[in-house]
Each structure stands twice: as C-alpha cells, then as structure tokens.
Design an enzyme around this catalytic site. Structure first.
Site, PDB file in Angstrom:
ATOM      1  N   LEU A  47     -16.041   4.510  -2.670  1.00  0.00           N
ATOM      2  CA  LEU A  47     -14.631   4.156  -2.565  1.00  0.00           C
ATOM      3  C   LEU A  47     -14.195   3.176  -3.649  1.00  0.00           C
ATOM      4  O   LEU A  47     -14.831   2.156  -3.882  1.00  0.00           O
ATOM      5  CB  LEU A  47     -14.360   3.539  -1.186  1.00  0.00           C
ATOM      6  CG  LEU A  47     -12.911   3.143  -0.898  1.00  0.00           C
ATOM      7  CD1 LEU A  47     -12.016   4.380  -0.889  1.00  0.00           C
ATOM      8  CD2 LEU A  47     -12.815   2.415   0.440  1.00  0.00           C
ATOM      9  N   GLU A  55      -7.660   1.354  -2.437  1.00  0.00           N
ATOM     10  CA  GLU A  55      -6.241   1.457  -2.738  1.00  0.00           C
ATOM     11  C   GLU A  55      -5.656   0.123  -3.152  1.00  0.00           C
ATOM     12  O   GLU A  55      -4.592   0.060  -3.777  1.00  0.00           O
ATOM     13  CB  GLU A  55      -5.492   2.009  -1.510  1.00  0.00           C
ATOM     14  CG  GLU A  55      -4.055   2.375  -1.773  1.00  0.00           C
ATOM     15  CD  GLU A  55      -3.440   3.178  -0.648  1.00  0.00           C
ATOM     16  OE1 GLU A  55      -2.199   3.141  -0.515  1.00  0.00           O
ATOM     17  OE2 GLU A  55      -4.179   3.847   0.094  1.00  0.00           O
ATOM     18  N   ARG A  61      -3.152   9.711   6.834  1.00  0.00           N
ATOM     19  CA  ARG A  61      -3.187   8.297   7.244  1.00  0.00           C
ATOM     20  C   ARG A  61      -2.717   7.400   6.105  1.00  0.00           C
ATOM     21  O   ARG A  61      -3.123   7.571   4.958  1.00  0.00           O
ATOM     22  CB  ARG A  61      -4.610   7.905   7.653  1.00  0.00           C
ATOM     23  CG  ARG A  61      -4.742   6.439   8.039  1.00  0.00           C
ATOM     24  CD  ARG A  61      -6.152   6.120   8.461  1.00  0.00           C
ATOM     25  NE  ARG A  61      -7.126   6.287   7.396  1.00  0.00           N
ATOM     26  CZ  ARG A  61      -7.366   5.383   6.450  1.00  0.00           C
ATOM     27  NH1 ARG A  61      -6.668   4.265   6.414  1.00  0.00           N
ATOM     28  NH2 ARG A  61      -8.296   5.607   5.533  1.00  0.00           N
ATOM     29  N   ARG A 100      -1.535   9.019   0.191  1.00  0.00           N
ATOM     30  CA  ARG A 100      -2.835   9.429  -0.338  1.00  0.00           C
ATOM     31  C   ARG A 100      -2.938  10.925  -0.563  1.00  0.00           C
ATOM     32  O   ARG A 100      -3.590  11.375  -1.506  1.00  0.00           O
ATOM     33  CB  ARG A 100      -3.939   8.953   0.609  1.00  0.00           C
ATOM     34  CG  ARG A 100      -4.142   7.458   0.559  1.00  0.00           C
ATOM     35  CD  ARG A 100      -5.197   6.999   1.533  1.00  0.00           C
ATOM     36  NE  ARG A 100      -5.451   5.573   1.377  1.00  0.00           N
ATOM     37  CZ  ARG A 100      -6.316   4.889   2.110  1.00  0.00           C
ATOM     38  NH1 ARG A 100      -7.009   5.495   3.064  1.00  0.00           N
ATOM     39  NH2 ARG A 100      -6.499   3.594   1.905  1.00  0.00           N
ATOM     40  N   HIS A 137     -12.750  11.304   2.807  1.00  0.00           N
ATOM     41  CA  HIS A 137     -12.648   9.911   3.234  1.00  0.00           C
ATOM     42  C   HIS A 137     -12.467   9.701   4.731  1.00  0.00           C
ATOM     43  O   HIS A 137     -13.142   8.864   5.317  1.00  0.00           O
ATOM     44  CB  HIS A 137     -11.487   9.271   2.476  1.00  0.00           C
ATOM     45  CG  HIS A 137     -11.272   7.818   2.753  1.00  0.00           C
ATOM     46  ND1 HIS A 137     -12.269   6.874   2.609  1.00  0.00           N
ATOM     47  CD2 HIS A 137     -10.171   7.135   3.168  1.00  0.00           C
ATOM     48  CE1 HIS A 137     -11.796   5.675   2.908  1.00  0.00           C
ATOM     49  NE2 HIS A 137     -10.531   5.806   3.262  1.00  0.00           N
ATOM     50  N   HIS A 174      -9.533  10.688  -0.169  1.00  0.00           N
ATOM     51  CA  HIS A 174      -9.034   9.481  -0.834  1.00  0.00           C
ATOM     52  C   HIS A 174      -8.872   9.799  -2.313  1.00  0.00           C
ATOM     53  O   HIS A 174      -9.755  10.406  -2.925  1.00  0.00           O
ATOM     54  CB  HIS A 174     -10.024   8.331  -0.629  1.00  0.00           C
ATOM     55  CG  HIS A 174      -9.438   6.979  -0.928  1.00  0.00           C
ATOM     56  ND1 HIS A 174      -9.166   6.558  -2.212  1.00  0.00           N
ATOM     57  CD2 HIS A 174      -9.068   5.969  -0.110  1.00  0.00           C
ATOM     58  CE1 HIS A 174      -8.648   5.344  -2.161  1.00  0.00           C
ATOM     59  NE2 HIS A 174      -8.580   4.956  -0.896  1.00  0.00           N
ATOM     60  N   PHE A 176       0.866  -1.176   0.000  1.00  0.00           N
ATOM     61  CA  PHE A 176       0.000   0.000   0.000  1.00  0.00           C
ATOM     62  C   PHE A 176       0.904   1.229   0.000  1.00  0.00           C
ATOM     63  O   PHE A 176       2.104   1.147   0.282  1.00  0.00           O
ATOM     64  CB  PHE A 176      -0.910   0.005   1.238  1.00  0.00           C
ATOM     65  CG  PHE A 176      -2.322  -0.476   0.973  1.00  0.00           C
ATOM     66  CD1 PHE A 176      -2.588  -1.478   0.080  1.00  0.00           C
ATOM     67  CD2 PHE A 176      -3.395   0.093   1.642  1.00  0.00           C
ATOM     68  CE1 PHE A 176      -3.874  -1.930  -0.164  1.00  0.00           C
ATOM     69  CE2 PHE A 176      -4.694  -0.336   1.423  1.00  0.00           C
ATOM     70  CZ  PHE A 176      -4.937  -1.351   0.516  1.00  0.00           C
ATOM     71  N   GLN A 233      -8.587  13.623   5.211  1.00  0.00           N
ATOM     72  CA  GLN A 233      -7.999  12.892   4.088  1.00  0.00           C
ATOM     73  C   GLN A 233      -9.006  12.768   2.948  1.00  0.00           C
ATOM     74  O   GLN A 233     -10.139  12.322   3.151  1.00  0.00           O
ATOM     75  CB  GLN A 233      -7.576  11.499   4.537  1.00  0.00           C
ATOM     76  CG  GLN A 233      -6.923  10.692   3.420  1.00  0.00           C
ATOM     77  CD  GLN A 233      -6.346   9.398   3.937  1.00  0.00           C
ATOM     78  OE1 GLN A 233      -7.054   8.419   4.121  1.00  0.00           O
ATOM     79  NE2 GLN A 233      -5.036   9.397   4.188  1.00  0.00           N
TER      80      GLN A 233
END
Length: 543
Positions: free
Chosen positions: A247, A250, A379, A281, A345, A233, A118, A231
């Site tokens: 969503l 990721e 994050r 992100r 997000h 996304h 990730f 955040q």
C-alpha cells in the site's frame, strides 16, 4: 482427529484486528469473552497496516449529513442507508473513545485533532497519526483490551463455525499452532475476520487476508451481499517484485501528491477534472489502469506519484512510513517520484447485517470488513477505520446482551469437521499449487475490468480448483489446506456475484454492460448469495 480442548465463553470473538478488538472490549462488559486470533494480535491484520486515517465529523463547516451523503455518493448508492447513518453519527464518539484511551493523533496549533482531505469528501474529515494511523489505533485497543478479562488465543485458526441443534451458531472449531483441535462454545459469536483480497495475485492485504470469514459464514448458511464489489486501491508499489501491491497510502495524495504518466502528463485531468487525484478510488484506479493499457504507463506497468514539489520537512513529518518504505527500495520520495499501480485492497461486500450487527443466522454477529452494506460499491478512504470502531463496538454490545444458549451443539456437526480434516491427509495436490493458480485466475479474469466470458471461465476454473483433493503433508500443513479451501470459496462468491450484476457501478466494471450514468436511479440493489438462494435485488427507481 479428536477434539483436544473445549473452551466456553459468553461471547466468542473471531479476529483480533481493529473491529475484533473493539468488539471484545465492549463485550467484556457483559460476561466472559474469548478472542481467537489467527496471528499474533496486533501483528497480522489490516488495521495495523492502515496508514491514512479515520473519518469523523469534528468541524462546524462539516456535518453528519454531509458525511452520510459523501459516503452514499462514493458507494454509488448501493450502501445500506441505515448502516451509513450509524457510521456517520457514531464515528466522532468512537474517535473520542480512542483519544480518551490514549491514542495520539496529529493536532492543529490550537490542539484540536488535525484532519486531512481524502478522495470523495467535500471537507477535510480524515483524522490521522502521520501515516501510521492504524498502528496507533491498534496499539491503543490492545492496551485497553489488556485491562479486561478477555481470554486471548493467539496463532489459533478457526476452521468452521458450529451450529446447535436449533440452527443457531454456538461456537467454532479451530486448529492451534501445533495442529491440535479446539472447540469453542459460546452464547454469541462475533465474526471480525477482515477481508480476502489475498485471493488476487497482487494485494495490499496481510497474509491473513484470505477470506476465511466469508467462506465460513457461507458454509454455515449466512447470506452475503455485494461480494463482486472489490476495491482496487489506485496506488500500490510496483517494485521490487516481492513488494508488489504494498500500500502507498491515499494520504500521499491527500497531502498534495500528483499522478503523472510516463509522458509526465497529469492525466487525472482527463478522468475527473474537478477532483483530480482526490477523486474516489474506483475512478483513480481505472484511470491508472487505462493509462497503462493504452501505452502511457512506465516500463514496469505503473504511473508516477510525485510529491517532490512539497517541502521535504512536510514529507518527513506527514509521510514518514512512505519515506522509509521507498528509501528501502532505493527511492527518495523527497527528490524523485514513486512508481505505483492498482492493487486489490478491500472487499465492500460481506455478510448481510442489521445496524446491531446481527447476521441472517441466530447467534452470529459480524463487523469490520467481513460485513457488507456499509460502503456500497466503493469505499471512501478513511471510512474503514471508522467502520471497525463503530460496528466493532456495536457487535460487542449486542453480542454481549445475547441470552445464554439454550441449544446443544450437534455432535454430528463436529464429527463432520473432524472427517473433513482427516481427508486432507489422503489428498494429492499441494495447497501452494492451487493457491498460485487461483490468485492468477482472479487477477487476470475478475480484476478491475470484467466481462461475462472471462467471469464464466474464471468460475469454471475456480470450481475445478476447489474440487482438487488438497494434501496435508503433516499436521502442521492442515491449516494451509483449510486456508486454500476458504480462498476458493471466497473467489467463487466474488465471481458469482459479478456475473449477477449486469451494470457498471462503483468498483464493478463490466466491459460488456451498459454504463449506469446515475447510480442513484439504478434499478438494481444488492446481489445476494447463500446456500439457500442467489440473485440480485431490484428496487423502485426514484421518479
């Protein structure tokens, strides 16, 4: 209104997502637990919707110290190091709990839990169950919860926290599905209400992600930190209209998906040539937004996320939810690219907590997204599910060990709640009207790119919206009024903290601020806001 029911417990857990369920499981070892869920447990929170995975160090090539360093770097060094230490150290133990309780993760040929890469990680660290990881975790937790004596109140919405005569949180007031009022009394209360990006027009959050916990804790006098750190996304669905923001995990990029602009250029080469699509992100979201703003986006205002170069069987095995989701939109991701754009997000800020999940108010604990300090200014994907389990367990444990309450709930505080609810019947403005206005204001003036003039305009408008007298057309409509009140409060906290931070850092970008090229040497620490004080902490710059 009158109180229709009084419920007593040793520990009251507010929220039934991953953090709340884990807290209730742990607290049940110490006494009676009541868990209150705004929705049907397991159906309405963000854990069930989380597709990507759970970060935990499981391989010899990786280490706790590297996980810690990646998290701090990804969070632009705004994280609380003590909380990051706990997250990295205890995530493998909490993953082991889930496996022991029956969770089924993907495995390697030698039957070890599989891990995928990730963004922002130096090693593949994200454990997964296809792209249904959150659902698998949530179902496992609910099964485990059924084996405890926890009392579960579903479709019951907490309106406010209640403090005793000594100022400690001693429970909460809630509305059930019929509009009846319930008073919960407890020795300790765990807030696990999740996030609040439904305050934005385009959001990945479930309908329940309206910032209730932030707002209730603020009204109770708790201190919150870093609320400006929202955040976005990078990859939310662009169409159809009613699916905007949904969503696109990721995991798509973790499996090798590439981002292309309308010219079919792999544009991440311009923004992070080393990490490309697996950059953090905040970087990827800004890159996509910049491509669109500079005219290189699609006609719908997005970019392409392409996995057509991957074997079809790999997409079917590793990304089944994404395949199913886009087939419903008329797009076969095995043969054509997805169209994506940033979407609100996750709120990295929240209640200031200790490693024991204690807040700044006696009797109140917090865990999961409603708590701040773990993720700093940005994050890393995969850290949120780990956060729910690590700090959910800790919140339940330390709340469970709390002594019996010595204070008595002040009747005047309960009476004030009753008067507030009654006032909604005399209002004049539809909560739906205020909600729509608020969401557009936040999206347009407090989004990915910010400026002081925009933020001040947004704050003034939010305050005017908050002052409007919301109308409850019926008892059933009371909850809508309470929810919109909370959304206005949470939006106000985000904008006020954004005005306090005069730098570009992580998810917070001020077009009118100097860029901090090395966040590790930034003189600024947490922003903080409470009923008693508001400001930004300064820290010594390392030599």
């Amino acid at each position: 209104m009158l109180v229709d029911e009084i419920v007593d417990a040793h520990v009251l857990v507010i929220g039934s997502g991953g953090a709340g369920a884990r807290a209730a499981i742990e607290a049940s070892r110490y006494g009676g637990v009541v868990m209150v869920s705004k929705t049907i447990a397991g159906k309405g929170g963000c854990t069930t919707m989380a597709e990507g995975g759970f970060n935990a160090v499981l391989r010899d090539q990786d280490s706790i110290s590297v996980h810690r360093e990646d998290t701090l770097r990804g969070g632009a060094y705004l994280n609380d190091p003590a909380l990051v230490d706990v997250l990295a150290r205890e995530a493998p133990e909490r993953l082991a709990d889930l496996v022991r309780w029956g969770a089924v993760f993907d495995v390697t040929d030698d039957r070890k839990v599989a891990q995928r890469p990730f963004g922002g990680q130096r090693f593949p660290r994200t454990c997964y169950a296809g792209d249904r990881t959150g659902h698998e975790i949530m179902m496992t937790l609910l099964d485990r919860l059924d084996a405890t004596d926890t009392q579960l109140y579903q479709e019951v919405s907490v309106v406010d926290l209640i403090r005793d005569e000594n100022g400690a949180v001693a429970g909460a007031v809630a509305l059930d599905r019929d509009g009846d009022l319930v008073l919960f009394r407890a020795d300790a209360t765990v807030l696990a209400t999740g996030g609040g990006t439904q305050a934005y027009d385009i959001s990945t959050n479930s309908a329940a992600g309206t910032g209730d916990g932030f707002a209730m804790a603020y009204r109770a006098g708790a201190e919150l930190i870093d609320m400006e750190m929202v955040q976005f996304h990078p990859t939310g669905a662009v169409y159809p209209y009613d699916a905007r923001g949904r969503l696109v995990t990721e995991a798509v990029r973790g499996e090798g998906g590439v981002l292309l602009n309308a010219r079919r250029e792999r544009f991440m080469q311009r923004y992070d040539p080393d990490r490309m699509e697996l950059s953090t992100r905040d970087v990827v979201a800004r890159a996509i937004a910049t491509e669109v703003l500079e005219g290189r986006g699609t006609n719908r205002g997005g970019v392409y996320l392409d996995v057509t170069h991957l074997p079809a069987e790999r997409i079917e095995a590793r990304l089944p939810v994404m395949l199913e989701q886009f087939l419903a939109y008329g797009v076969d991701i095995r043969k054509e690219p997805m169209e994506v754009a940033p979407t609100a997000h996750h709120i990295m800020g929240g209640l200031r907590i200790t490693p024991e999940c204690r807040t700044t108010i006696p009797g109140l604990f917090a865990c999961g997204e409603v708590a701040g300090g773990v993720h700093g200014a940005n994050r890393l994907g995969g850290n949120a599910l780990a956060d729910t389990q690590v700090f959910g367990k800790r919140a339940g444990e330390f709340a469970g060990k709390a002594p019996e309450h010595s204070g008595r709930i002040d009747p005047a505080r309960v009476d004030a709640e009753l008067r507030m609810l009654d006032a909604f019947f005399e209002g004049s403005v539809s909560p739906a009207e205020v909600r729509k206005d608020l969401k557009l204001t936040m999206w347009n003036q407090a989004g990915i790119f910010r400026s002081a003039p925009d933020l001040r305009t947004a704050l003034g408008h939010i305050r005017r919206l908050a002052d409007r007298r919301l109308l409850a057309a019926s008892t059933a409509n009371l909850l809508d009024c309470c929810t919109v009140r909370n959304m206005c409060t949470t939006a106000s906290l985000i904008v006020r903290c954004a005005l306090l931070r005069p730098e570009n850092r992580g998810a917070h970008v001020r077009r009118d601020a100097d860029v901090v090229t090395d966040p590790a040497t930034s003189p600024f620490g947490h922003t903080y806001v409470s009923l008693a004080r508001e400001g930004i902490e300064c820290r010594e710059v390392p030599a």
